[in-house]
Scaffold this active site. Structure first.
Site, PDB file in Angstrom:
ATOM      1  N   SER A  52       0.802  -1.228   0.000  1.00 46.16           N
ATOM      2  CA  SER A  52       0.000   0.000   0.000  1.00 46.16           C
ATOM      3  C   SER A  52       0.835   1.277   0.000  1.00 46.16           C
ATOM      4  O   SER A  52       0.330   2.343  -0.332  1.00 46.16           O
ATOM      5  CB  SER A  52      -0.939   0.016   1.211  1.00 46.16           C
ATOM      6  OG  SER A  52      -0.205   0.139   2.411  1.00 46.16           O
ATOM      7  N   LYS A 169       0.831   4.515   6.973  1.00 49.94           N
ATOM      8  CA  LYS A 169       0.384   5.341   5.844  1.00 49.94           C
ATOM      9  C   LYS A 169       1.045   6.707   5.943  1.00 49.94           C
ATOM     10  O   LYS A 169       1.706   7.038   6.916  1.00 49.94           O
ATOM     11  CB  LYS A 169      -1.139   5.530   5.859  1.00 49.94           C
ATOM     12  CG  LYS A 169      -1.974   4.259   5.927  1.00 49.94           C
ATOM     13  CD  LYS A 169      -1.947   3.452   4.654  1.00 49.94           C
ATOM     14  CE  LYS A 169      -2.733   2.164   4.801  1.00 49.94           C
ATOM     15  NZ  LYS A 169      -2.560   1.280   3.632  1.00 49.94           N
TER      16      LYS A 169
END
Length: 398
Positions: A52, A169
């Site tokens: 990701s 993230k």
């Protein structure tokens, strides 16, 4: 016998020597306590399990995450097995006891979270988990198949904040910011924020000829099996960074390169806040105001889909619908003032990331730490002598 004589005799008596097993036990206990203190309050190792964040971070990267930068979070579930997060490695049972729960507290840090920091945090929607399907979001399964079906078929458990899955993230927006996205381009407070050079997006590439050597793309840095999907001999879908796609454009057999994004107005059911009145998708959403401590929001049909979970779950209020209004902890309310700061997190691999677009805000009590640098990196697909990515060792994270 005088007191002094008895005392001298006691002091002169040789102490019983520790056995080797006792020495080993003392050393192990000391090591576990010292390592736990370092892990909780200073620095912790973390592994990148998914793509990701590619290509900023790669699968197989091992990071050090600082607890000092944002201030170490005092354990909220203090009774737990050392070095196990939420599940025991062999037995698969709980690695903690939630009979004792402490309030959220954090030590003073070196800095606040800044935009574009790479942050490790506990997965916000990890409060409820179906044990047999831990890789799939419980709430997504419920929206798809219904609460009764999921709770009947699976073993459903709840987890405290600090025992939820760890995610990593990039912080796109901090508390008080307004974020939106159009055609895959994020804007923060009305200012467009281009994807980082190491970030990835989706592209459609058309060739002039079907005779294309795939090795050319491997030389650029693409993984043929993961990054390129062939539709027909002259058309492929690429997942790559802007710099990589610039090299693709320069190839003499490439006819065109087109950036791909969902059309505006095409609603995706799994996009936060799952509101049928908002036609949002992974590339087009907002604007959304990120809650800030002390900020007061009006409780109405426009705002409640965005902020209901934060008020009810993250801030621990009893929230009920009452006629045309709302009850908070049993009292009528038409506004709510937030008690915590929140953040908007997104992956650099924009079309292959489960992030705030799917589950919304990250509360401050879920923040674990700041990613500092890569201390080791392994490529599981490489040959034996090339498994270590030497160029990534001791590389800082920006």
């Amino acid at each position: 016998m005088s007191w002094k004589f008895w005392q001298k005799t006691k002091e002169d008596k040789p102490r019983k020597k520790k056995t080797r097993s006792r020495e080993w036990l003392d050393a192990i206990v000391f090591a576990v306590v010292a390592a736990t203190i370092i892990r909780v309050f200073f620095i912790e190792a973390y592994t990148i399990p998914t793509g990701s964040m590619e290509r900023s971070l790669l699968i197989g990267d091992f990071l050090f995450v600082s607890k000092v930068n944002y201030g170490a979070r005092i354990p909220m579930t203090p009774v737990a097995f050392p070095f196990a997060h939420h599940t025991m490695p062999l037995t698969g049972t709980k690695a903690y006891w939630d009979g004792v729960q402490w309030k959220y507290r954090r030590l003073p840090g070196l800095s606040d979270i800044k935009r574009n920091d790479v942050v490790v945090f506990n997965y916000p929607q990890g409060d409820t988990v179906a044990l047999e399907q831990q890789d799939i979001d419980y709430y997504q399964m419920v929206r798809s198949e219904g609460w009764k079906e999921i709770n009947t078929r699976y073993t459903v458990v709840s987890r405290p904040v600090d025992k939820r899955e760890n995610y990593i993230k990039r912080c796109i927006g901090i508390a008080g910011d307004t974020v939106s996205m159009k055609a895959g381009l994020v804007s923060v407070n009305g200012k467009p924020e281009k994807l980082k050079p190491t970030g990835q997006f989706s592209y459609e590439v058309t060739f002039k000829t079907p005779d294309v050597n795939p090795a050319v793309f491997e030389d650029i840095g693409f993984n043929i099996s993961n990054d390129i999907n062939s539709v027909d001999p002259t058309t492929c879908y690429f997942n790559g960074s802007e710099l990589m796609m610039d090299q693709v454009r320069k190839l003499d057999f490439v006819k065109s390169v087109k950036e791909l994004s969902k059309p505006e107005g095409q609603r995706e059911a799994d996009i936060f806040p799952f509101d049928k009145n908002r036609n949002w998708n992974v590339d087009n959403f907002g604007p959304i105001v990120i809650p800030k401590k002390g900020w007061t929001v009006k409780l109405d049909s426009v705002n409640m889909p965005l902020y209901e979970r934060s008020i009810r779950i993250y801030e621990g209020n009893k929230l009920e619908k009452s006629g045309n209004g709302w009850l908070i902890n049993g009292k009528p309310a038409d506004t709510y003032t937030f008690k915590m700061d929140y953040y908007w997190m997104m992956g650099d691999n924009r079309h292959n990331s489960l992030d705030s677009r799917y589950w919304g805000f990250v509360p401050e009590d879920h923040i674990v730490g700041k990613a500092l640098f890569i201390w080791m990196s392994f490529d599981s697909n490489a040959k034996f002598f090339h498994k270590i990515r030497w160029s990534r060792l001791l590389r800082g994270i920006h």
